[in-house]
Scaffold this motif. Structure first.
Motif, PDB file in Angstrom:
ATOM      1  N   TYR A  83       0.810  -1.223   0.000  1.00 18.08           N
ATOM      2  CA  TYR A  83       0.000   0.000   0.000  1.00 18.08           C
ATOM      3  C   TYR A  83       0.846   1.276   0.000  1.00 18.08           C
ATOM      4  O   TYR A  83       0.307   2.368   0.116  1.00 18.08           O
ATOM      5  CB  TYR A  83      -0.950   0.017   1.201  1.00 18.08           C
ATOM      6  CG  TYR A  83      -2.087  -0.958   1.076  1.00 18.08           C
ATOM      7  CD1 TYR A  83      -3.247  -0.636   0.382  1.00 18.08           C
ATOM      8  CD2 TYR A  83      -2.009  -2.215   1.670  1.00 18.08           C
ATOM      9  CE1 TYR A  83      -4.299  -1.523   0.273  1.00 18.08           C
ATOM     10  CE2 TYR A  83      -3.063  -3.122   1.566  1.00 18.08           C
ATOM     11  CZ  TYR A  83      -4.194  -2.773   0.858  1.00 18.08           C
ATOM     12  OH  TYR A  83      -5.238  -3.662   0.755  1.00 18.08           O
ATOM     13  N   ARG A  84       2.155   1.117  -0.092  1.00 22.85           N
ATOM     14  CA  ARG A  84       3.094   2.251  -0.089  1.00 22.85           C
ATOM     15  C   ARG A  84       2.860   3.163   1.121  1.00 22.85           C
ATOM     16  O   ARG A  84       2.751   4.384   1.012  1.00 22.85           O
ATOM     17  CB  ARG A  84       2.990   3.042  -1.386  1.00 22.85           C
ATOM     18  CG  ARG A  84       3.461   2.267  -2.588  1.00 22.85           C
ATOM     19  CD  ARG A  84       3.430   3.116  -3.847  1.00 22.85           C
ATOM     20  NE  ARG A  84       3.913   2.378  -4.979  1.00 22.85           N
ATOM     21  CZ  ARG A  84       3.121   1.749  -5.854  1.00 22.85           C
ATOM     22  NH1 ARG A  84       1.820   1.781  -5.693  1.00 22.85           N
ATOM     23  NH2 ARG A  84       3.647   1.102  -6.874  1.00 22.85           N
ATOM     24  N   ALA A  85       2.782   2.528   2.275  1.00 26.60           N
ATOM     25  CA  ALA A  85       2.549   3.255   3.520  1.00 26.60           C
ATOM     26  C   ALA A  85       3.875   3.569   4.197  1.00 26.60           C
ATOM     27  O   ALA A  85       4.889   2.920   3.937  1.00 26.60           O
ATOM     28  CB  ALA A  85       1.680   2.418   4.455  1.00 26.60           C
ATOM     29  N   ASN A  86       3.880   4.586   5.075  1.00 25.00           N
ATOM     30  CA  ASN A  86       5.099   4.867   5.827  1.00 25.00           C
ATOM     31  C   ASN A  86       5.034   4.312   7.243  1.00 25.00           C
ATOM     32  O   ASN A  86       6.025   4.352   7.946  1.00 25.00           O
ATOM     33  CB  ASN A  86       5.467   6.355   5.866  1.00 25.00           C
ATOM     34  CG  ASN A  86       4.370   7.312   5.550  1.00 25.00           C
ATOM     35  OD1 ASN A  86       3.214   7.078   5.833  1.00 25.00           O
ATOM     36  ND2 ASN A  86       4.739   8.400   4.947  1.00 25.00           N
ATOM     37  N   GLU A  87       3.879   3.796   7.658  1.00 23.60           N
ATOM     38  CA  GLU A  87       3.760   3.193   8.988  1.00 23.60           C
ATOM     39  C   GLU A  87       2.888   1.951   8.905  1.00 23.60           C
ATOM     40  O   GLU A  87       2.035   1.836   8.022  1.00 23.60           O
ATOM     41  CB  GLU A  87       3.129   4.174   9.987  1.00 23.60           C
ATOM     42  CG  GLU A  87       3.950   5.428  10.243  1.00 23.60           C
ATOM     43  CD  GLU A  87       3.257   6.371  11.215  1.00 23.60           C
ATOM     44  OE1 GLU A  87       2.764   5.892  12.271  1.00 23.60           O
ATOM     45  OE2 GLU A  87       3.207   7.574  10.923  1.00 23.60           O
ATOM     46  N   ALA A  88       3.107   1.061   9.876  1.00 27.79           N
ATOM     47  CA  ALA A  88       2.299  -0.152   9.986  1.00 27.79           C
ATOM     48  C   ALA A  88       1.931  -0.361  11.446  1.00 27.79           C
ATOM     49  O   ALA A  88       2.793  -0.267  12.322  1.00 27.79           O
ATOM     50  CB  ALA A  88       3.083  -1.353   9.453  1.00 27.79           C
ATOM     51  N   TRP A  89       0.642  -0.633  11.699  1.00 27.89           N
ATOM     52  CA  TRP A  89       0.137  -0.833  13.049  1.00 27.89           C
ATOM     53  C   TRP A  89      -0.661  -2.131  13.112  1.00 27.89           C
ATOM     54  O   TRP A  89      -1.301  -2.524  12.139  1.00 27.89           O
ATOM     55  CB  TRP A  89      -0.807   0.285  13.471  1.00 27.89           C
ATOM     56  CG  TRP A  89      -0.261   1.673  13.520  1.00 27.89           C
ATOM     57  CD1 TRP A  89       1.032   2.077  13.327  1.00 27.89           C
ATOM     58  CD2 TRP A  89      -1.014   2.862  13.772  1.00 27.89           C
ATOM     59  NE1 TRP A  89       1.134   3.438  13.459  1.00 27.89           N
ATOM     60  CE2 TRP A  89      -0.118   3.956  13.726  1.00 27.89           C
ATOM     61  CE3 TRP A  89      -2.342   3.115  14.020  1.00 27.89           C
ATOM     62  CZ2 TRP A  89      -0.506   5.258  13.937  1.00 27.89           C
ATOM     63  CZ3 TRP A  89      -2.753   4.425  14.226  1.00 27.89           C
ATOM     64  CH2 TRP A  89      -1.835   5.479  14.189  1.00 27.89           C
ATOM     65  N   VAL A  90      -0.631  -2.750  14.280  1.00 32.60           N
ATOM     66  CA  VAL A  90      -1.551  -3.849  14.579  1.00 32.60           C
ATOM     67  C   VAL A  90      -2.344  -3.419  15.800  1.00 32.60           C
ATOM     68  O   VAL A  90      -1.768  -2.971  16.796  1.00 32.60           O
ATOM     69  CB  VAL A  90      -0.815  -5.180  14.859  1.00 32.60           C
ATOM     70  CG1 VAL A  90      -1.816  -6.303  15.123  1.00 32.60           C
ATOM     71  CG2 VAL A  90       0.118  -5.557  13.714  1.00 32.60           C
ATOM     72  N   VAL A  91      -3.668  -3.532  15.722  1.00 33.01           N
ATOM     73  CA  VAL A  91      -4.552  -3.124  16.818  1.00 33.01           C
ATOM     74  C   VAL A  91      -5.332  -4.351  17.272  1.00 33.01           C
ATOM     75  O   VAL A  91      -5.910  -5.062  16.447  1.00 33.01           O
ATOM     76  CB  VAL A  91      -5.544  -2.029  16.372  1.00 33.01           C
ATOM     77  CG1 VAL A  91      -6.439  -1.614  17.537  1.00 33.01           C
ATOM     78  CG2 VAL A  91      -4.806  -0.838  15.794  1.00 33.01           C
ATOM     79  N   THR A  92      -5.343  -4.575  18.583  1.00 32.26           N
ATOM     80  CA  THR A  92      -6.095  -5.703  19.124  1.00 32.26           C
ATOM     81  C   THR A  92      -6.829  -5.311  20.398  1.00 32.26           C
ATOM     82  O   THR A  92      -6.425  -4.370  21.088  1.00 32.26           O
ATOM     83  CB  THR A  92      -5.187  -6.922  19.403  1.00 32.26           C
ATOM     84  OG1 THR A  92      -6.002  -8.026  19.802  1.00 32.26           O
ATOM     85  CG2 THR A  92      -4.167  -6.630  20.489  1.00 32.26           C
ATOM     86  N   ASN A  93      -7.853  -6.066  20.692  1.00 36.98           N
ATOM     87  CA  ASN A  93      -8.561  -5.928  21.970  1.00 36.98           C
ATOM     88  C   ASN A  93      -7.934  -6.845  23.009  1.00 36.98           C
ATOM     89  O   ASN A  93      -8.427  -6.963  24.112  1.00 36.98           O
ATOM     90  CB  ASN A  93     -10.042  -6.279  21.794  1.00 36.98           C
ATOM     91  CG  ASN A  93     -10.246  -7.732  21.432  1.00 36.98           C
ATOM     92  OD1 ASN A  93      -9.519  -8.288  20.610  1.00 36.98           O
ATOM     93  ND2 ASN A  93     -11.225  -8.358  22.035  1.00 36.98           N
ATOM     94  N   SER A  94      -6.837  -7.475  22.647  1.00 39.25           N
ATOM     95  CA  SER A  94      -6.158  -8.440  23.505  1.00 39.25           C
ATOM     96  C   SER A  94      -4.729  -7.957  23.789  1.00 39.25           C
ATOM     97  O   SER A  94      -4.499  -6.767  23.954  1.00 39.25           O
ATOM     98  CB  SER A  94      -6.175  -9.810  22.809  1.00 39.25           C
ATOM     99  OG  SER A  94      -5.680 -10.798  23.661  1.00 39.25           O
TER     100      SER A  94
END
Length: 181
Positions: A127-138
């Motif tokens: 996606y040609r992004a400059n950041e990557a995140w993972v979001v969880t409820n855990s």
């Protein structure tokens, strides 16, 4: 909690040389500690209820992704929820100015592992992004945390998600108050 009874009791015994007074002070210390502990737990429980994390815990994965889109929009991001299948490892693509962030959303009952970090890292390139995140409820496994650190992937776990939810709800309440005034 035992220390809250023993330490004041022993200190009192040392200064008064009276077992009866020391026992009374120790019992009072224990009662105060129990009272504080109960109040802290009640406050924590009320805070979690206000955040809505319990509702998130009952959502399916697609609904969680849509909800995160709403959450990030409230923070000033333009949020695009990707298609459910064939998303190349990103469930959301966030943009804000020159920032482009891919997000992998994991609504889990167990800890999130390596795979989520690997997926979002590959999505970052796609996606040609400059950041990557993972979001969880855990929470995250130690391996996931280690891989995220070495790949500069931001991990947002349950506690931080709760803070974000509370901030969103506070902002929504403030906006509603302004429009009704």
């Amino acid at each position: 909690m035992g220390l809250s009874a023993v330490v004041p009791g022993l200190a009192t015994l040392h200064f008064t040389q009276s077992w009866q007074i020391a026992a009374g002070v120790g019992a009072a210390g224990f009662i105060v500690a129990v009272f504080i502990l109960i109040n802290v737990r009640l406050a924590r429980s009320a805070r979690l209820k206000r955040s809505g994390i319990g509702e998130i815990d009952r959502m399916d994965g697609v609904r969680f992704e849509q909800y995160l889109g709403h959450l990030f929009r409230s923070q000033g991001f333009r949020a695009e929820v990707t298609q459910a299948r064939g998303d190349y490892g990103a469930d959301l693509v966030l943009t804000q100015g020159n920032r482009r962030i891919v997000v992998q959303a994991k609504r889990y009952t167990k800890n999130v592992g390596l795979k989520a970090v690997q997926e979002v890292q590959s999505a970052k390139a796609h996606y040609r992004a400059n950041e990557a995140w993972v979001v969880t409820n855990s929470q995250y496994t130690e391996q996931a945390k280690k891989l995220a650190r070495s790949n500069n992937v931001r991990l947002i776990a349950r506690d931080e998600l709760v803070e974000m939810l509370l901030a969103m709800k506070a902002g929504t309440a403030a906006a509603a108050k302004r429009t009704s005034a």
